[in-house]
Design an enzyme around this catalytic site. Structure first.
Site, PDB file in Angstrom:
ATOM      1  N   THR A   1       8.419  20.125 -48.908  1.00  0.00           N
ATOM      2  CA  THR A   1       7.300  20.983 -48.787  1.00  0.00           C
ATOM      3  C   THR A   1       6.379  20.792 -47.544  1.00  0.00           C
ATOM      4  OG1 THR A   1       5.809  19.926 -50.349  1.00  0.00           O
ATOM      5  CG2 THR A   1       7.117  21.608 -50.909  1.00  0.00           C
TER       6      THR A   1
ATOM      7  N   LYS B   1       4.473  23.179 -44.695  1.00  0.00           N
ATOM      8  CA  LYS B   1       2.879  23.309 -44.339  1.00  0.00           C
ATOM      9  C   LYS B   1       2.978  23.040 -42.676  1.00  0.00           C
ATOM     10  CE  LYS B   1       2.379  21.215 -48.573  1.00  0.00           C
ATOM     11  NZ  LYS B   1       2.295  20.060 -49.370  1.00  0.00           N
TER      12      LYS B   1
ATOM     13  N   HIS C   1      14.563  17.817 -59.391  1.00  0.00           N
ATOM     14  CA  HIS C   1      14.240  17.708 -57.956  1.00  0.00           C
ATOM     15  C   HIS C   1      14.654  16.466 -57.198  1.00  0.00           C
ATOM     16  CE1 HIS C   1      10.321  20.180 -58.006  1.00  0.00           C
ATOM     17  NE2 HIS C   1      10.435  19.825 -59.190  1.00  0.00           N
TER      18      HIS C   1
ATOM     19  N   LYS D   1      13.801   8.581 -46.948  1.00  0.00           N
ATOM     20  CA  LYS D   1      12.689   9.611 -45.950  1.00  0.00           C
ATOM     21  C   LYS D   1      12.993   9.016 -44.579  1.00  0.00           C
ATOM     22  CE  LYS D   1       9.922  10.909 -49.936  1.00  0.00           C
ATOM     23  NZ  LYS D   1      10.111  12.694 -49.845  1.00  0.00           N
TER      24      LYS D   1
ATOM     25  N   LYS E   1       4.237  11.300 -45.776  1.00  0.00           N
ATOM     26  CA  LYS E   1       5.124  11.786 -47.284  1.00  0.00           C
ATOM     27  C   LYS E   1       5.030  10.336 -47.875  1.00  0.00           C
ATOM     28  CE  LYS E   1       8.525  13.539 -44.804  1.00  0.00           C
ATOM     29  NZ  LYS E   1       8.710  14.494 -45.459  1.00  0.00           N
ATOM     30  N   ARG E   2       5.248  10.579 -49.140  1.00  0.00           N
ATOM     31  CA  ARG E   2       5.719   9.418 -49.801  1.00  0.00           C
ATOM     32  C   ARG E   2       6.754   8.602 -49.080  1.00  0.00           C
ATOM     33  NH1 ARG E   2       9.367   8.527 -53.847  1.00  0.00           N
ATOM     34  NH2 ARG E   2      10.045  10.687 -53.529  1.00  0.00           N
TER      35      ARG E   2
END
Length: 797
Positions: free
Chosen positions: A642, A646, A346, A540, A534-535
């Site tokens: 992901t 969504k 991942h 990110k 998100k985390r």
């Protein structure tokens, strides 16, 4: 269970009195929730038993999915939806003066995960059951999950997540199936009947007790099992310090991802991982033995899938069972193991590819260490034959090197399949990060692009849109999500597009109410809802987002001629407790929000919201309301994502880099229906090979960047004058590892483009429709079909 609402009401009232010992008038919402939950679980149990019996009789291949996380969310409405009882129950409860939403509020989000890894596992469980595939999950029953996030004074504060304080209505404790797991101690090797036999002496035993949750397929009779292990005291040994033993035992299933900055945390994490793997494999073998006399053909009937590196100890543990308990030869055991275990990678981040110091691993897991050592020695001999004299290459590929055990290497060597989770990610693994292994084992590598269950993220989370879609193209998309492509025919239908706009407006109103309830902030629902949830991690790049917001604020303050469509920037994220830098970014976001939201000169055009304690149930309100989906990770660093799927499924437009599954989203929706900016993976790779870029040049030559950077340290936020020096230093003195400043200009330009496009309502709505129509490909049903056919070899039963 019941064919009409009158039957349901009668059964519900009777059940409530029997369970709670009180009349309906005296009952609380919590009583009513548990009553409904128990009714559903009892109904589910019939098909649960039948499903297991069907699998036993068919004697076909089954898959067991091992994951450290399963982020399930709330299950009561989801199970009602899958069973097909939601309308009857809603109407029956309404007759009794009860709103189903109020009962759902009584259910806690199961604290079994943190981010995309756990939500993916939950989506996979849903798809396995819906597709009638024999697949089960194995995880840990964390008492307190990760943590409950509170924002106090702009800082993240972590509190225990009390999701089990009222019990969990869906679980069934299976104390009769408990398993003892050994730690510490030492190994004694003796020759018995001409064979070497290994005895684990003076071990500290922990009892793993399974709690089973039913995973209900959509409108079918299949109910699979998610088995969660709880760590409890063993009655096997006598301990001198019973209180210490009790604390250490219970801590194994207390928190997800304990802080591993010190040895105690590392030991606990490693304990958790072996606890999960050993209990799960012993349970799998015990179940398998009910229909088979020996394990020589185990790999023909069982597939064990490891979700990232956390469960990689499945490789040596299966070897231990086959060698020590079954008496197989090494070659026999290795053949079975390698053909039973498959692995999903991942990440490309080196810090996430776990490594364990031998000094911790060896004393904690003495027999497992011996087996890993032997695997490494045999594997290195194979490397020597393949690459004679290439010592550096062999060292770089070894499982044990420099007194560390590399878990990703163990997974690569000990499995028959290694898959990435997006096309770009898999190519990066093959060509760069794991190229040496790809050259050695090319047949193992394959891609399985992630997916999400449209039943939760569209049918449940966005009932207004789901109903509208069904009215337009029928309900076949629920079983066959690729049928969403039929929506393309409405792209020139103005009435259809207008209805799409009204649905988005209603969802934005719902989220605005949640924001006001949670933060006290009133947001403009006609503004662009620009969302990044998100985390919290540096790659990110929530930091890029907030730096751009600071720039917009400065421009609004200083340039009276500047116009922009009003924006509401929405964040939701947890930072790991030990991740100091990420927590600083949360503080920066909240500090900027405080300044921006209270500035009367700008707050009619710009607002910033940080939603604390981001979780599945909150996400179900966020995704349907979003206009812009922020997917702005440094190219090559996000394996898939992901959340991007969504958002698009709910009609938001992706604004992102060509990273992870964004690449495939662009391919599906077309370049004209997505906002792409910034460095490519190839660009990042080239800069990284050259040691990065000179971020200080951007500071000196871009006045926008210089102003924002200076504001972090010059007293612009007077109440936190020295708070953000760490961020300033990381971007300038440490040369901006994730290319925030390098991508700033491209990001600012694409944001401006998105704002202008939004004001062309026809164009925006067509883009939104195109995203919804193309989202069917990203259903986890498609992903699981690929796994089932290409990797696991399982078939619908």
């Amino acid at each position: 269970m019941f064919s009409n609402k009158e039957e349901f009401k009668a059964a519900f009232l009777k059940k409530l009195e029997m369970m709670c010992g009180k009349s309906f008038k005296e009952s609380s919402n919590l009583d009513q929730y548990f009553t409904l939950g128990n009714m559903l679980r009892e109904h589910i149990s019939t098909n649960w038993i039948k499903t297991n019996e069907r699998y036993r009789v068919a004697n076909g291949k089954q898959v067991y999915y091992l994951s450290i996380e399963f982020l399930l969310g709330k299950l009561i409405y989801h199970n009602l939806l899958n069973l097909g009882f939601e309308d009857i129950v809603k109407e029956g409860l309404a007759d009794l003066g009860i709103h189903l939403d109020d009962l759902e509020e009584m259910e806690a989000d199961a604290g079994l995960g943190n981010g995309g890894l756990g939500r993916l596992a939950a989506c996979f469980m849903d798809s396995l059951a819906t597709l009638n595939l024999p697949g089960h999950g194995c995880g840990i029953r964390y008492k307190h999950g990760l943590f409950e996030q509170k924002i106090v004074g702009g800082y993240q504060v972590e509190l225990p997540e009390q999701w089990l304080k009222n019990g969990h209505v869906w679980e069934i404790r299976r104390a009769d199936l408990a398993i003892d797991i050994p730690f510490w101690g030492h190994i004694e090797c003796k020759e018995e009947n001409g064979k070497l036999v290994f005895h684990h002496l003076n071990a500290e035993m922990i009892t793993a007790v399974p709690y089973d949750l039913p995973i209900v397929g959509y409108r079918n009779d299949t109910v699979n099992t998610l088995r969660l292990w709880n760590a409890e005291l063993s009655t096997y040994p006598i301990h001198k310090d019973i209180l210490k033993y009790k604390r250490e035992t219970e801590s194994v299933s207390e928190f997800l991802y304990p802080d591993d900055t010190h040895d105690d945390g590392k030991i606990l994490r490693l304990k958790q991982q072996y606890f999960l793997v050993s209990a799960s494999l012993c349970s799998i073998i015990r179940s398998y033995r009910k229909g088979h006399t020996h394990l020589m053909n185990l790999h023909e009937h069982i597939s064990i899938h490891i979700n990232d590196t956390h469960p990689v100890l499945a490789v040596p543990e299966l070897m231990r069972i086959l060698l020590d308990e079954e008496g197989l030869s090494w070659d026999e055991a290795w053949h079975i193991t390698v053909n039973t275990i498959s692995y999903t990678n991942h990440t490309t981040l080196s810090e996430a590819l776990e490594k364990w110091p031998v000094r911790i691993f060896q004393p904690l897991l003495p027999r497992i260490f011996m087996i890993v050592q032997e695997i490494n020695e045999r594997y290195c001999r194979q490397l020597w034959e393949q690459y004679p004299g290439e010592w550096e290459k062999i060292e770089s590929m070894a499982i044990i090197t420099h007194d560390e055990i590399k878990m990703a290497h163990l997974a690569l060597v000990g499995s028959y399949s290694v898959n990435g989770v997006a096309a770009l990610h898999t190519e990066i693994l093959k060509k760069r990060e794991m190229n040496a292994f790809y050259q050695l084992f090319p047949e193992k590598f394959n891609n399985k692009t992630n997916g999400i269950t449209h039943r939760r993220w569209l049918l449940k989370a966005n009932p207004l849109l789901a109903t509208f879609i069904s009215e337009g193209i029928g309900e076949s998309w629920i079983q066959q999500p690729e049928q969403l492509m039929e929506l393309h025919r409405f792209k020139e239908d103005r009435a259809f597009l207008q209805q799409l706009s009204l649905i988005k407006a209603k969802n934005k109103n719902r989220l605005a109410q949640r924001i006001k309830q949670q933060t006290g902030l009133v947001v403009d629902t006609s503004s662009i809802f620009d969302v990044q949830v998100k985390r919290l991690h540096a790659y990110k790049r929530q930091l890029l987002n907030i730096v751009h917001i600071m720039y917009l604020y400065n421009r609004l303050k200083e340039d009276s001629s500047f116009t922009m469509h009003p924006r509401t920037f929405i964040f939701g994220a947890k930072a790991s407790p030990g991740y100091y830098y990420a927590k600083k970014i949360i503080k920066l976001i909240n500090t900027v929000a405080e300044k921006v939201n209270h500035d009367l000169q700008t707050n009619d055009r710009l607002k910033v919201v940080f939603l604390e304690n981001y979780r599945v149930s909150l996400a179900e309100e966020v995704f349907p309301a979003a206009d812009v989906s922020e997917q702005i990770s440094t190219a090559s660093k996000e394996a898939s994502g992901t959340g991007n799927m969504k958002f698009m499924m709910n009609g938001a437009i992706t604004l992102g880099t060509l990273d992870g599954a964004n690449v495939e989203i662009k391919e599906k929706v077309g370049a004209e229906n997505i906002f792409i900016f910034g460095l490519t993976a190839e660009d990042v790779w080239n800069y990284s090979r050259q040691g990065g870029y000179n971020s200080m040049e951007y500071y000196h030559h871009d006045q926008r960047i210089r102003q924002v950077m200076d504001q972090m340290i010059n007293g612009f936020f007077p109440e936190v004058e020295d708070e953000f020096e760490l961020i300033f230093d990381s971007l300038l003195l440490e040369n901006d590892q994730y290319f925030v400043l390098k991508d700033f200009d491209a990001y600012a330009r694409i944001q401006e483009c998105a704002g202008i496009t939004y004001e062309n309502r026809d164009k925006w709505l067509k883009m939104s429709l195109q995203n919804i129509a193309a989202s069917g490909y990203f259903s986890s049903d498609r992903t699981i079909k690929d796994y089932a056919h290409d990797i696991w070899g399982i078939k619908p039963l």
